[in-house]
Design a protein around this motif. Structure first.
Motif, PDB file in Angstrom:
ATOM      1  N   THR A   1     -89.853  74.316   1.130  1.00 32.37           N
ATOM      2  CA  THR A   1     -90.843  75.020   1.963  1.00 32.37           C
ATOM      3  C   THR A   1     -90.610  74.719   3.445  1.00 32.37           C
ATOM      4  N   ALA A   2     -90.493  73.417   3.741  1.00 25.02           N
ATOM      5  CA  ALA A   2     -90.462  72.994   5.142  1.00 25.02           C
ATOM      6  C   ALA A   2     -89.155  73.380   5.835  1.00 25.02           C
TER       7      ALA A   2
ATOM      8  N   PHE B   1     -92.838  62.196   0.141  1.00 26.34           N
ATOM      9  CA  PHE B   1     -93.502  63.145  -0.772  1.00 26.34           C
ATOM     10  C   PHE B   1     -93.278  62.847  -2.256  1.00 26.34           C
TER      11      PHE B   1
ATOM     12  N   GLN C   1     -97.069  78.447   4.399  1.00 28.73           N
ATOM     13  CA  GLN C   1     -97.993  78.336   3.270  1.00 28.73           C
ATOM     14  C   GLN C   1     -99.193  79.249   3.467  1.00 28.73           C
TER      15      GLN C   1
ATOM     16  N   LEU D   1     -95.772  67.585   9.577  1.00 26.81           N
ATOM     17  CA  LEU D   1     -95.974  67.282   8.154  1.00 26.81           C
ATOM     18  C   LEU D   1     -96.722  65.958   7.964  1.00 26.81           C
TER      19      LEU D   1
ATOM     20  N   GLU E   1     -99.957  65.807   8.164  1.00 24.80           N
ATOM     21  CA  GLU E   1    -101.208  66.177   7.525  1.00 24.80           C
ATOM     22  C   GLU E   1    -100.914  67.488   6.801  1.00 24.80           C
ATOM     23  N   SER E   2    -101.584  67.747   5.660  1.00 26.73           N
ATOM     24  CA  SER E   2    -101.319  69.029   5.021  1.00 26.73           C
ATOM     25  C   SER E   2    -102.453  69.992   5.358  1.00 26.73           C
TER      26      SER E   2
ATOM     27  N   ASP F   1    -100.431  79.817  -2.679  1.00 24.37           N
ATOM     28  CA  ASP F   1    -100.446  78.463  -3.244  1.00 24.37           C
ATOM     29  C   ASP F   1    -101.200  78.420  -4.573  1.00 24.37           C
TER      30      ASP F   1
ATOM     31  N   THR G   1     -91.358  70.428  -1.259  1.00 24.40           N
ATOM     32  CA  THR G   1     -91.727  70.279   0.154  1.00 24.40           C
ATOM     33  C   THR G   1     -90.531  70.601   1.046  1.00 24.40           C
TER      34      THR G   1
ATOM     35  N   TYR H   1    -103.048  74.638   6.320  1.00 23.52           N
ATOM     36  CA  TYR H   1    -102.401  75.935   6.582  1.00 23.52           C
ATOM     37  C   TYR H   1    -102.307  76.165   8.072  1.00 23.52           C
TER      38      TYR H   1
ATOM     39  N   LEU I   1    -100.003  68.890  11.751  1.00 25.47           N
ATOM     40  CA  LEU I   1     -99.564  69.811  10.694  1.00 25.47           C
ATOM     41  C   LEU I   1     -98.079  70.140  10.882  1.00 25.47           C
TER      42      LEU I   1
END
Ligand code: PLP
Length: 424
Positions: A264-265, A254, A58, A47, A49-50, A63, A261, A52, A44
């Motif tokens: 956010t990231a 992505f 997130q 990045l 795997e998606s 979301d 993304t 929380y 996670l």
């Protein structure tokens, strides 16, 4: 949800419970999320795997609400922020860095003007402000080698200038940069900027979206239409490896989700302007009635504007939905169903009469807010812009006598009766 009409999307989009799950969106009031394998948590973080893991990045409540706003705007990806200011800041800084430049329509919300004229300048990003009524040639001349975005507001707060999407979108795309539009005042009920060539939309959800003056918030939505890779040299942050994530390339990994993304990231991870899940929950309840409230705001605004136009003590009224307004034609083109509930006007007695009249109002309150259920007024020369003298006010596009009137969804006759008694 995307085949449904806007009314259905306001109610249903973003959250679909499974069998036996809560009917309405739960508040995931949790900073963190549990995993049984440390290796999965590692994926996670990379990045790979998606999922929380920490609410600064997130949260399921946030979301779901972002997904609703995304669907309302017709975008492909969206995120919530703690405020409209944070949304506009992130929208620019996600693609501009020290040494870069942006082009903005000069009729902007005061907070956004300060952000672009002063704060991001200190970070090395310069803004050129253009007259929204400029010719295509003048607009063209505002671009530089290092220009990374064009920015404007669908309906400018408080100048009520209607954005000329065709002119600004074609200039932006000719120069290979995205058009970013703050759609706070129109809301997706009245205007969906992606249908007119905008690439990114921002919101202060604090206004009509929440609609009840309950919580400050913001949102950013990506249309997925701008081809970052086709202008890779301009947007290295999206198209070259991010060393803070072991060299992933956002556009490659992505696709159409690259912009959100990355915001956010990187930006949310490092700057942390998250919306609380509690506020997102309240925002979601507000969104459920957006399609009912917006037409009522607009209808009441037109009634109030017509009343004021016919009043002997009123010098001028601005309402882009009324024939004769400078922006009536643009409003009809881009927002035929209505503009917003905010109007402006001036009294023949000028600044002093404005202050006196506002003090006499009973139902309509003096507050530093716009676009919620309750009618309210503000006198920028005495409040938000009070450090400026009359000359400076006029240069900033705010007449000294201008009263900003955010018409609520009370009974229109009661609103007009309050104006009547205050003016008499
Ligand atoms: C209020 C407003 C903002 C700023 O939003 P906050 O939620 O107060 O930070 C940005 N743009 C427009 C058009 C606004 O009206």
């Amino acid at each position: 949800m995307s085949s449904y009409k806007i009314e259905t999307k306001c109610i249903q989009s973003g959250y679909e419970p499974g069998n036996g799950e809560p009917r309405i969106l739960p508040i995931y009031q949790s900073t963190t999320f549990r995993y049984t394998s440390s290796e999965q948590m590692g994926r996670l973080f990379d990045l790979e795997e998606s999922g929380y893991f920490y609410t600064r990045l997130q949260n399921p409540t946030n979301d779901a609400v972002a997904a609703k706003i995304c669907d309302l705007e017709g975008g492909v990806a969206a995120m919530l922020t703690s405020s409209g200011q944070a949304a506009n800041f992130y929208a620019i800084m996600n693609i501009a860095q020290e040494g870069d430049h942006i082009v903005c329509a000069s009729a902007l919300y005061g907070g956004t003007y300060n952000l672009f004229a002063h704060t991001i300048r200190k970070m090395g990003v310069k803004a050129t402000f253009v007259d929204p009524d400029c010719t295509p040639e003048e607009l063209d001349a505002a671009f530089c080698e290092n220009t990374k975005a064009v920015f404007g507001e669908t309906i400018a707060n408080p100048a009520l200038v209607v954005f000329d999407f065709d002119k600004f979108a074609s200039a932006a795309h000719k120069h290979g940069v995205p058009l970013i539009v703050d759609n706070t005042f129109a809301t997706p009920v009245n205007c969906r900027p992606f249908e007119w060539g905008a690439d990114i939309v921002t919101h202060s959800t604090t206004k009509y979206m929440d609609g009840h003056a309950a919580c400050v918030g913001g949102a950013i939505v990506d249309s997925g239409n701008f081809d970052w890779a086709a202008h890779a040299d301009k947007f290295p942050g999206l198209t070259t490896p991010d060393e803070t994530y072991h060299g992933i390339v956002y556009t490659e990994k992505f696709g159409k989700g690259a912009y959100i993304t990355k915001a956010t990231a990187q930006l949310m991870r490092d700057l942390g302007s998250i919306q609380s899940p509690q506020n997102a929950f309240l925002l979601n309840i507000g969104l459920e009635t957006l399609h009912l409230r917006v037409p009522r705001h607009c209808g009441n605004a037109i009634k109030a504007a017509r009343y004021l136009q016919n009043h002997e003590k009123v010098a001028w009224v601005r309402c882009p939905s009324l024939p004769g307004d400078k922006y009536y034609d643009l409003a009809q083109k881009y927002m035929p169903d209505g503009t917003c509930g905010v109007i402006t006007f001036g009294l023949k007695g000028g600044r002093d009469a404005a202050v006196e009249m506002m003090d006499r109002l009973k139902l309509i309150a003096i507050v530093t807010h716009v676009a919620d259920a309750r009618s309210c007024v503000l006198h920028p020369a005495s409040h938000t812009h009070r450090q400026m003298n009359d000359q400076e006010l006029i240069e900033a596009g705010v007449q000294p006598d201008l009263i900003r009137f955010s018409v609520g969804i009370e009974n229109a006759e009661d609103i007009i009766a309050d104006l009547e008694q205050a003016l008499s």
